[in-house]
Design a protein around this motif. Structure first.
Motif, short mmCIF file in Angstrom:
data_model
loop_
_atom_site.label_atom_id
_atom_site.label_comp_id
_atom_site.label_asym_id
_atom_site.label_seq_id
_atom_site.Cartn_x
_atom_site.Cartn_y
_atom_site.Cartn_z
N SER A 110 0.84 -1.19 0.00
CA SER A 110 0.00 0.00 0.00
C SER A 110 0.88 1.24 0.00
N ILE A 111 0.75 2.06 -1.06
CA ILE A 111 1.49 3.32 -1.14
C ILE A 111 0.49 4.45 -0.91
N ALA A 112 0.67 5.21 0.16
CA ALA A 112 -0.21 6.33 0.51
C ALA A 112 -1.67 5.89 0.56
N GLY A 113 -1.89 4.70 1.11
CA GLY A 113 -3.22 4.12 1.11
C GLY A 113 -4.10 4.55 2.28
N VAL A 114 -5.39 4.52 2.03
CA VAL A 114 -6.38 4.76 3.09
C VAL A 114 -6.53 3.48 3.90
N ASP A 118 5.11 13.87 -0.52
CA ASP A 118 3.70 14.18 -0.74
C ASP A 118 2.96 12.95 -1.23
N HIS A 119 1.74 13.14 -1.71
CA HIS A 119 0.88 12.02 -2.12
C HIS A 119 1.29 11.45 -3.47
N TYR A 120 2.07 12.21 -4.24
CA TYR A 120 2.30 11.87 -5.64
C TYR A 120 3.73 11.45 -5.95
N LEU A 121 4.54 11.19 -4.93
CA LEU A 121 5.94 10.83 -5.14
C LEU A 121 6.61 11.86 -6.05
N SER A 122 6.46 13.13 -5.71
CA SER A 122 6.98 14.21 -6.55
C SER A 122 8.50 14.34 -6.48
N ASN A 123 9.09 13.81 -5.43
CA ASN A 123 10.53 13.91 -5.24
C ASN A 123 11.21 12.67 -5.82
N ASN A 124 12.29 12.88 -6.59
CA ASN A 124 12.94 11.77 -7.28
C ASN A 124 13.49 10.72 -6.31
N GLU A 125 14.10 11.17 -5.21
CA GLU A 125 14.65 10.24 -4.22
C GLU A 125 13.54 9.38 -3.63
N HIS A 126 12.38 9.98 -3.38
CA HIS A 126 11.26 9.22 -2.83
C HIS A 126 10.77 8.16 -3.81
N ARG A 127 10.74 8.50 -5.09
CA ARG A 127 10.34 7.52 -6.10
C ARG A 127 11.30 6.34 -6.14
N LEU A 128 12.59 6.65 -6.14
CA LEU A 128 13.59 5.58 -6.18
C LEU A 128 13.49 4.69 -4.95
N THR A 129 13.35 5.30 -3.79
CA THR A 129 13.20 4.53 -2.56
C THR A 129 11.98 3.62 -2.65
N THR A 130 10.88 4.15 -3.13
CA THR A 130 9.64 3.38 -3.24
C THR A 130 9.83 2.18 -4.15
N PHE A 131 10.39 2.39 -5.32
CA PHE A 131 10.53 1.30 -6.28
C PHE A 131 11.55 0.25 -5.80
N ILE A 132 12.61 0.70 -5.17
CA ILE A 132 13.59 -0.26 -4.64
C ILE A 132 12.95 -1.12 -3.54
N PRO A 152 2.68 -11.02 4.40
CA PRO A 152 3.50 -9.81 4.60
C PRO A 152 2.89 -8.58 3.94
N VAL A 153 3.04 -7.44 4.61
CA VAL A 153 2.50 -6.16 4.14
C VAL A 153 3.62 -5.13 4.13
N LEU A 154 3.67 -4.35 3.03
CA LEU A 154 4.59 -3.22 2.93
C LEU A 154 3.77 -1.94 2.84
N LEU A 155 4.05 -1.00 3.74
CA LEU A 155 3.37 0.30 3.76
C LEU A 155 4.39 1.39 3.45
N ILE A 156 4.03 2.27 2.51
CA ILE A 156 4.91 3.38 2.13
C ILE A 156 4.06 4.65 2.15
N HIS A 157 4.57 5.72 2.78
CA HIS A 157 3.75 6.93 2.89
C HIS A 157 4.65 8.16 3.06
N GLY A 158 4.29 9.24 2.37
CA GLY A 158 4.97 10.52 2.55
C GLY A 158 4.50 11.21 3.82
N THR A 159 5.44 11.76 4.58
CA THR A 159 5.08 12.35 5.87
C THR A 159 4.30 13.65 5.73
N LYS A 160 4.34 14.28 4.54
CA LYS A 160 3.57 15.51 4.31
C LYS A 160 2.52 15.31 3.22
N ASP A 161 1.96 14.12 3.21
CA ASP A 161 0.86 13.82 2.31
C ASP A 161 -0.36 14.65 2.73
#
Length: 644
Positions: A528-532, A617-631, A577-586
């Motif tokens: 779940s990425i930025a999930g409710v 944020d909610h949209y993975l606008s930062n490049n480092e955040h995108r890379l972290t998420t995909f890795i 197993p569950v993986l949760l990923i979320h931006g702190t300023k979503d």
């Protein structure tokens, strides 16, 4: 013209040098686009764009401006996408580029997204707010949204019309102001009216249409000129079938184009405002899908020449000159959806964005006088068509017989049989997937997974009944539609039932967690990425915003029931197993959702990992955040589905 063939050479790599072996580097998919917001100056001599930069001093994006005549570049603005994120670029004149940006903030304890409009002047080589400091003294309250442009005033390049709150006795509502792009001064053209939240001008730049909302009730008003007497045209409730939305005027100030339902599907109409009955004349419809979009207006011919239908990037022209131009593009680029997204003032030079199932996006510069088309920028330079997997449209039936359209992507050059699989429901949920390029599904397919993206009930694009069937349906039939897609894949022999994971972002993250909670033996893992995770909390938190009653109409207001249809209430049922990923300023779905879900699963000794993206944020606008998420996703899937 050959000198502009590689316009943004800083970001390009020759296709012949790109390795076609699988798998590709993670960053080929995870990086922000190499280029976006490509835009042509009114005289057709300059091209601005936002390009991605990864250097010792900046990991982010910068504004690039190329002068076609001199072949020179400048890079006047840059961002790391944490302090602020650039959302759009638009030429206001041959000298000034308007830059829309956002950043997270808090107002009176409520998290907000602040929107600002900046300007860059080529002649001054200066970036600043469109408003002067003196102008802000006129505001009773500093408005949150300072970026809404109503009219670019094509015949007055020194000014624009904007709508903004914070002025006068009705400061919470929107006024229309004329903004000087030279001094930053403003002049009120339309005073705020109670409950009117949007204004629309005609082609003569008169403020003509006001869109009124009070809770879930909408009204469409018309006036002959700014601050005139308002005439009620239509009224309707949010999300109802009788909604009629104005989209723009023809050159004739009495001809208004609208979007409304026709035989259950959205279509384009025009209405003569002098007709007492306001009869709608059908302009364009699609027999199978909703039609929405923007008018294509020719200032040169002073008429509407077509519409951007938003269906697979399709443009519909009804002017012969543009029909010929569009047909020529489709002949030259037959495997792609080709969108003419901008024309110069004399309409002899233009920009084209070409995309498709295995075309990650190419921008072209066209010259009608020379009959030439030049590629100028690749959206994802490491993803040429040769390395991508072609998705195909499939259909299956939900358990109650409802037809569901879906899109299946399988690994390139691999038999679609007994594959590890990702079930990938979209966010929204009033949104949709299609066969156009999707970097998420291409990443999964490149890693060896089959990917199923389904337009479950409640998705947009399939008419009123289909959309309406998703209201207050989270976790119910909407969830069944997703589950039924997973079973269909297994029945078709495409999926190995022992190697299937459900993944999603936003609403899709909710659906992923509900999938492993409601059917604990179906999937081997969930992401779940930025999930409710808590519907009760989501609806209650909307009280702080002015759309709270629309949220209740869409999701529901029986709090006990909402909690029971929330993953956090069903955590004990989750076995995988569950993986949760979320931006702190979503600011769309607060990080509290993932944090609470992690705490609940951790306390129950369930296998769970939480990755917090600091300032994300909610949209993975930062490049480092995108890379972290995909890795993190790649590692998690490999560990749980056994794919190397």
């Amino acid at each position: 013209m050959k000198r502009i063939f590689w316009l943004l050479v800083v970001i390009f790599a020759p296709l012949s040098n790109i390795a076609l072996t699988s798998p590709l580097p993670v960053d080929a998919f995870a990086n922000l686009p190499d280029v976006r917001f490509v835009t042509l100056s009114p005289d057709g001599t300059k091209i601005a764009s936002l390009i991605r930069v990864n250097s010792n001093t900046l990991d982010g994006q910068m504004l690039s401006i190329r002068d076609i005549n001199t072949n020179k570049d400048i890079f006047p603005v840059q961002t790391d996408n944490q302090k602020f994120v650039i959302l759009s670029l638009t030429w206001a004149s041959n000298d000034i580029i308007l830059i829309t940006a956002k950043y997270p903030a808090t107002r009176r304890g409520v998290p907000t997204t602040e929107m600002r409009l900046m300007k860059y002047s080529l002649s001054d080589n200066k970036t600043s707010s469109v408003f002067s400091k003196r102008t802000f003294s006129r505001f009773v309250d500093v408005p949150q949204i300072q970026s809404s442009i109503v009219d670019y005033l094509d015949n007055d390049p020194d000014h624009i019309l904007m709508q903004i709150s914070g002025l006068g006795s009705k400061m919470q509502y929107e006024s229309v102001i004329k903004v000087s792009l030279k001094s930053g001064g403003i002049k009120v053209k339309q005073h705020a009216q109670k409950y009117i939240e949007n204004w629309l001008t005609d082609r003569q730049n008169q403020v003509r249409i006001g869109i009124y909302r009070d809770d879930t009730s909408y009204r469409i008003y018309e006036q002959q000129q700014a601050d005139g007497d308002l005439r009620l045209l239509w009224e309707f409730e949010a999300l109802d079938e009788d909604a009629i939305w104005p989209i723009g005027f023809d050159h004739d100030p009495n001809i208004l184009y609208v979007n409304a339902y026709h035989q259950g599907l959205k279509a384009i109409f025009k209405v003569n405002l002098t007709d007492a009955n306001l009869a709608k004349e059908l302009v364009y419809q699609n027999e199978n899908y909703d039609v929405e979009g923007q008018l294509i207006y020719s200032n040169l011919k002073q008429k509407v020449i077509g519409i951007d239908t938003n269906i697979e990037g399709e443009f519909l022209f009804w002017d012969n000159d543009y029909i010929k131009l569009n047909n020529g593009l489709n002949d030259a680029l037959p495997e792609s959806h080709n969108v003419i997204n901008q024309l110069s003032d004399n309409e002899r030079r233009y920009l084209v964005y070409s995309t498709g199932p295995i075309e990650s996006g190419t921008y072209f510069y066209g010259d009608r006088d020379k009959g030439a088309l030049y590629p100028i920028a690749y959206r994802y330079s490491q993803l040429p068509p040769e390395v991508l997997a072609k998705p195909k449209k499939v259909n299956y039936s939900a358990r109650d017989g409802l037809a569901i359209e879906a899109f299946l992507t399988t690994p390139k050059d691999k038999e679609a049989k007994n594959l590890p699989t990702i079930i990938f429901p979209h966010g929204g949920p009033i949104s949709y997937d299609s066969t156009t390029f999707d970097y998420w599904s291409q990443f999964f397919a490149n890693r060896g997974y089959a990917v199923l993206q389904m337009n479950f009930r409640g998705s947009a694009g399939y008419g009123f009944q289909f959309m309406n069937s998703g209201l207050k349906n989270w976790g119910l039939e909407m969830q069944n539609d997703i589950e039924d897609g997973a079973h269909w894949l297994v029945q078709q022999g495409i999926t190995d039932p022992k190697r299937m994971c459900i993944v999603g972002a936003s609403y899709g993250g909710y659906a992923a967690l509900m999938g492993v909670a409601k059917t604990p033996d179906l999937y081997k893992c969930a992401i779940s990425i930025a999930g409710v995770t808590d519907l009760e909390s989501l609806v209650k938190s909307s009280r702080n915003y002015d759309n709270s009653k629309i949220v209740k109409k869409q999701i529901g207001d029986d709090y006990d029931d909402l909690y029971q249809r929330s993953p956090i209430s069903m955590a004990a049922s989750i076995k995988v197993p569950v993986l949760l990923i979320h931006g702190t300023k979503d600011r769309v779905v607060k990080a509290d959702h993932s944090e609470a879900m992690y705490d609940e699963l951790h306390e129950l000794n369930k296998p769970v990992k939480y990755v917090a993206l600091e300032n994300g944020d909610h949209y993975l606008s930062n490049n480092e955040h995108r890379l972290t998420t995909f890795i993190e996703i790649e590692r998690f899937l490999a560990a749980n589905l056994g794919v190397k």
